[in-house]
Design a protein around this motif. Sequence first.
Motif, PDB file in Angstrom:
ATOM      1  N   HIS A 196       0.788  -1.043  -0.304  1.00  0.00           N
ATOM      2  CA  HIS A 196      -0.184  -0.039   0.059  1.00  0.00           C
ATOM      3  C   HIS A 196       1.161   1.665  -0.014  1.00  0.00           C
ATOM      4  O   HIS A 196       1.369   1.409   0.540  1.00  0.00           O
ATOM      5  N   LEU A 197       1.150   1.607  -1.325  1.00  0.00           N
ATOM      6  CA  LEU A 197       1.879   2.922  -1.491  1.00  0.00           C
ATOM      7  C   LEU A 197       1.520   4.869  -1.424  1.00  0.00           C
ATOM      8  O   LEU A 197       2.844   4.857  -1.179  1.00  0.00           O
ATOM      9  N   THR A 198       0.587   4.529  -1.594  1.00  0.00           N
ATOM     10  CA  THR A 198      -0.185   5.837  -1.166  1.00  0.00           C
ATOM     11  C   THR A 198      -1.050   6.052  -0.704  1.00  0.00           C
ATOM     12  O   THR A 198      -2.321   5.219  -0.778  1.00  0.00           O
ATOM     13  N   ASP A 199      -1.711   7.298   0.143  1.00  0.00           N
ATOM     14  CA  ASP A 199      -3.276   7.033   0.678  1.00  0.00           C
ATOM     15  C   ASP A 199      -2.595   8.759   1.323  1.00  0.00           C
ATOM     16  O   ASP A 199      -1.461   9.937   1.343  1.00  0.00           O
ATOM     17  N   ASP A 200      -3.237   9.441   2.278  1.00  0.00           N
ATOM     18  CA  ASP A 200      -3.362  11.079   2.454  1.00  0.00           C
ATOM     19  C   ASP A 200      -2.026  10.841   3.461  1.00  0.00           C
ATOM     20  O   ASP A 200      -1.698  12.296   3.918  1.00  0.00           O
ATOM     21  N   GLN A 201      -1.262  10.154   4.522  1.00  0.00           N
ATOM     22  CA  GLN A 201      -0.411   9.931   5.323  1.00  0.00           C
ATOM     23  C   GLN A 201       1.487  10.022   4.529  1.00  0.00           C
ATOM     24  O   GLN A 201       2.081   9.508   5.022  1.00  0.00           O
ATOM     25  N   GLY A 202       0.625   9.174   2.869  1.00  0.00           N
ATOM     26  CA  GLY A 202       1.642   9.535   2.743  1.00  0.00           C
ATOM     27  C   GLY A 202       1.897   8.769   1.118  1.00  0.00           C
ATOM     28  O   GLY A 202       1.376   8.047   1.034  1.00  0.00           O
ATOM     29  N   TRP A 203       2.952   9.130   0.154  1.00  0.00           N
ATOM     30  CA  TRP A 203       3.146   9.285  -0.584  1.00  0.00           C
ATOM     31  C   TRP A 203       5.182   8.369  -1.177  1.00  0.00           C
ATOM     32  O   TRP A 203       5.888   9.115  -0.528  1.00  0.00           O
ATOM     33  N   ARG A 204       5.377   7.024  -1.008  1.00  0.00           N
ATOM     34  CA  ARG A 204       6.555   6.499  -1.275  1.00  0.00           C
ATOM     35  C   ARG A 204       6.618   5.790  -2.682  1.00  0.00           C
ATOM     36  O   ARG A 204       7.907   5.254  -1.708  1.00  0.00           O
ATOM     37  N   TRP A 205       6.330   5.870  -4.196  1.00  0.00           N
ATOM     38  CA  TRP A 205       6.621   5.706  -4.817  1.00  0.00           C
ATOM     39  C   TRP A 205       6.839   7.005  -5.437  1.00  0.00           C
ATOM     40  O   TRP A 205       6.802   8.028  -5.883  1.00  0.00           O
ATOM     41  N   GLU A 206       7.970   7.026  -6.209  1.00  0.00           N
ATOM     42  CA  GLU A 206       9.295   8.181  -7.240  1.00  0.00           C
ATOM     43  C   GLU A 206       7.999   8.309  -8.419  1.00  0.00           C
ATOM     44  O   GLU A 206       7.861   7.485  -8.902  1.00  0.00           O
ATOM     45  N   SER A 207       8.098   9.505  -8.731  1.00  0.00           N
ATOM     46  CA  SER A 207       7.279  10.233  -9.754  1.00  0.00           C
ATOM     47  C   SER A 207       8.628  11.158 -10.342  1.00  0.00           C
ATOM     48  O   SER A 207       8.889  11.999  -9.770  1.00  0.00           O
ATOM     49  N   ARG A 208       9.150  10.842 -11.318  1.00  0.00           N
ATOM     50  CA  ARG A 208      10.190  11.410 -12.195  1.00  0.00           C
ATOM     51  C   ARG A 208       9.309  12.954 -12.790  1.00  0.00           C
ATOM     52  O   ARG A 208      10.104  13.773 -13.051  1.00  0.00           O
ATOM     53  N   ARG A 209       8.445  12.658 -12.803  1.00  0.00           N
ATOM     54  CA  ARG A 209       7.539  13.488 -13.456  1.00  0.00           C
ATOM     55  C   ARG A 209       6.398  14.982 -12.930  1.00  0.00           C
ATOM     56  O   ARG A 209       6.738  15.079 -13.405  1.00  0.00           O
ATOM     57  N   TYR A 210       6.892  14.495 -11.326  1.00  0.00           N
ATOM     58  CA  TYR A 210       5.888  15.071 -10.659  1.00  0.00           C
ATOM     59  C   TYR A 210       6.713  14.686  -9.246  1.00  0.00           C
ATOM     60  O   TYR A 210       6.035  14.360  -8.147  1.00  0.00           O
ATOM     61  N   PRO A 211       8.051  15.588  -9.166  1.00  0.00           N
ATOM     62  CA  PRO A 211       9.103  15.263  -8.104  1.00  0.00           C
ATOM     63  C   PRO A 211       8.011  16.045  -6.639  1.00  0.00           C
ATOM     64  O   PRO A 211       8.661  14.875  -5.421  1.00  0.00           O
TER      65      PRO A 211
END
Length: 266
Positions: A196-211
Amino acid sequence: MGRAEWIQNRISLRSPLDGRRHADARDRPSARPDEPVRRCVFGDRDTGGFSPTRPPVRSPISYALLGPVTGYGLPPASAPGPNVVALRVDPSREDLGSEGYQLAVEPDRIAAVAATSTGLRWAAQTLRQLLPVEVFAAEQQNGVKWDVPCVDIVDVPRFRWRGIMLDVARWFLPLDQLHRFVDLAALHKLNVLHLHLTDDQGWRWESRRYPRLTEVGAWRRESMVGHYDEQKFDGVRHGGFYTQDELRSLVAYVRARSRHHGGAGD
């Protein structure tokens, strides 16, 4: 009939008797409490040594799970037989399915057969569970009597999807802890990892387009302590995220231990 692929590893085996209950998975209900258990004992470490500068080709399954902690080199054997741990892939064993296996431990040999290499991974995990608890240590254990009860186990999973979820969105865990989590899941023959990588308490995977998803979204000022109604916080900044390369390496780590893998950012 498909070609059977053999992976053998030679070590010294002995067969003492002790007074514990017979551990054969199929015979256990009718075993007599006073019946001595036949056991297979791994022999002296010197008999299974190999040169660290030129290690011979050996089964990565058995070596990774059994070699480092026992100190045995598990060099290749020329053929199955006495004093040999034999892991055999036999595609003709359709009765075992894609993940099932048969594990037979006799006083002087250990043999596992499966229709796929995945089945052999589960057989190796079962063999670990039959060994003394020290086999789960992180480092080589000396002075341990590595004995295994004589058994004949046929194990075919009932469910194809045996998953486990880890919520790293609410509480970030470093990659080495994820590896440990995967190891424990594989030990219990769970074959799908859901992150479970994203929620209101944290974004946990790298997005190179949206750093800024990780620059901002991967961190929070503090974490809640206790029940929500109490509204207490620890005052400690918390966060982190996984790079794309780290997630790829995690997928490879999972695949090496199970036929399936999984991930989610819901």
